[in-house]
Scaffold this active site. Structure first.
Site, PDB file in Angstrom:
ATOM      1  N   TYR A  64       0.819  -1.210   0.000  1.00  0.00           N
ATOM      2  CA  TYR A  64       0.000   0.000   0.000  1.00  0.00           C
ATOM      3  C   TYR A  64       0.859   1.269   0.000  1.00  0.00           C
ATOM      4  CZ  TYR A  64      -3.566  -3.355   1.640  1.00  0.00           C
ATOM      5  OH  TYR A  64      -4.396  -4.433   1.788  1.00  0.00           O
ATOM      6  N   HIS A 130       0.445 -11.831   1.257  1.00  0.00           N
ATOM      7  CA  HIS A 130      -0.469 -10.936   0.557  1.00  0.00           C
ATOM      8  C   HIS A 130      -0.851 -11.484  -0.818  1.00  0.00           C
ATOM      9  CE1 HIS A 130      -1.467  -6.369   0.053  1.00  0.00           C
ATOM     10  NE2 HIS A 130      -2.491  -7.155  -0.248  1.00  0.00           N
TER      11      HIS A 130
END
Length: 333
Positions: A64, A130
């Protein structure tokens, strides 16, 4: 804001992943993909208000962009009021950029050590691999073995997986229970699969807890990455044009009843998933956070009767209910 807290405030957390709060503050919004200038967002105030209302957990990722750095700086500023042992930090590893994944054990360890530094902590409460659907199974198992080692060393306290295809998340979660170097996962994060448009995850909840022996199941992106709101859907959204069009029609339908689609979707997802696990909220400003807390209490205390409107919405979605999109590489499961 006069809402009562959803849980304890300023007391030490147990550290047990089963005791994560009902809501977590999501860190994906502190990223250029969702906000043009994430550094300008009021991260410190969002955390302060969230923590003061019992939302004592953050969920972020190196993927992110500057999210970990922004949140780490905010946590450092707030440390006098909120010591490290009064909240949970959840982050991820393995996804570097949009099409760049590195699940090698060395890269996993390096990513976590960097996250510790960015987040100003000497341990992480929970770390996910992830978006596992983009990596081959051998790579996934190798990375999970490294996470198990890091857990044994006390650097991380819990580990798990995140991703989009629910069947693949379930496949990996059950398979690792038979691999001694990994064992049962502590947590799984599914996104965009338990919301007003798509409830694929619902049929897997008991399977995760009973067959995969999971400690905690979490639900993310309850607005399906901006699909379930009256505003513009993000350009990167992978849904079909037909689904995006149907969603806009639904937004017009709810607006005609005086209801913002995002509010209805938030109430529905939180209320329906609450008995099963925790929900990750993505909020970019104070107003969105206050509204989300309000919708939580609307759902919990059943202050709004949405039954008729929900039926209309599901009829409006029609064949697009539970429609999903392709994500990751093909796996033989």
């Amino acid at each position: 804001m006069s809402f009562k807290p959803i849980g304890p405030v300023k007391t030490k957390v147990t550290g047990k992943i089963e005791d994560l709060p009902a809501l977590l503050l999501g860190g994906a919004v502190f990223n250029q993909q969702f906000n043009e200038n994430p550094e300008s967002l009021p991260a410190e105030e969002i955390l302060r208000i969230g923590f003061n209302h019992g939302i004592r957990a953050i969920d972020t990722s190196p993927y992110y962009g500057p999210s970990e750095i922004i949140l780490g700086n905010a946590l450092k500023t707030l440390k006098e009021d909120f010591p490290r042992d009064t909240y949970y930090i959840v982050t991820k590893c393995g996804r570097v950029k949009l099409d760049d994944f590195n699940y090698s054990p060395a890269a996993i360890r390096a990513s976590i050590l960097r996250s510790l530094e960015r987040l100003n902590t000497n341990y992480l409460d929970l770390v996910y691999l992830h978006d596992i659907e983009f990596v081959d199974e051998d790579g996934i198992y190798g990375a999970l073995k490294e996470l198990r080692k890091l857990k044994n060393e006390g650097i991380i306290h819990n580990f798990g997986i995140s991703g989009y295809p629910v069947d693949f998340l379930y496949h990996i979660a059950t398979k690792v229970t038979t691999i001694p170097e990994i064992g049962q996962l502590d947590a799984v994060l599914s996104y965009s699969n338990f919301n007003l448009q798509n409830e694929t995850l619902r049929d897997y909840i008991d399977k995760f807890y009973k067959e995969a022996k999971l400690k905690k199941l979490l639900n993310g992106s309850i607005l399906s990455m901006s699909l379930l709101r009256s505003g513009t859907t993000h350009a990167f959204h992978p849904a079909s044009l037909e689904l995006k069009s149907a969603s806009k029609d639904v937004a017009k339908l709810t607006a005609g009843k005086g209801v913002e689609l995002a509010d209805l979707a938030t109430r529905y997802a939180i209320g329906e998933f609450l008995p099963h696990g925790s929900t990750v909220l993505g909020v970019s400003n104070i107003a969105e956070l206050e509204n989300a807390i309000g919708q939580y209490w609307n759902a919990v205390e059943k202050k709004v009767d949405d039954e008729r409107l929900l039926n209309d919405v599901k009829l409006a979605f029609g064949s697009h209910l539970n429609e999903t999109w392709a994500s990751g590489i093909a796996h033989d499961i």
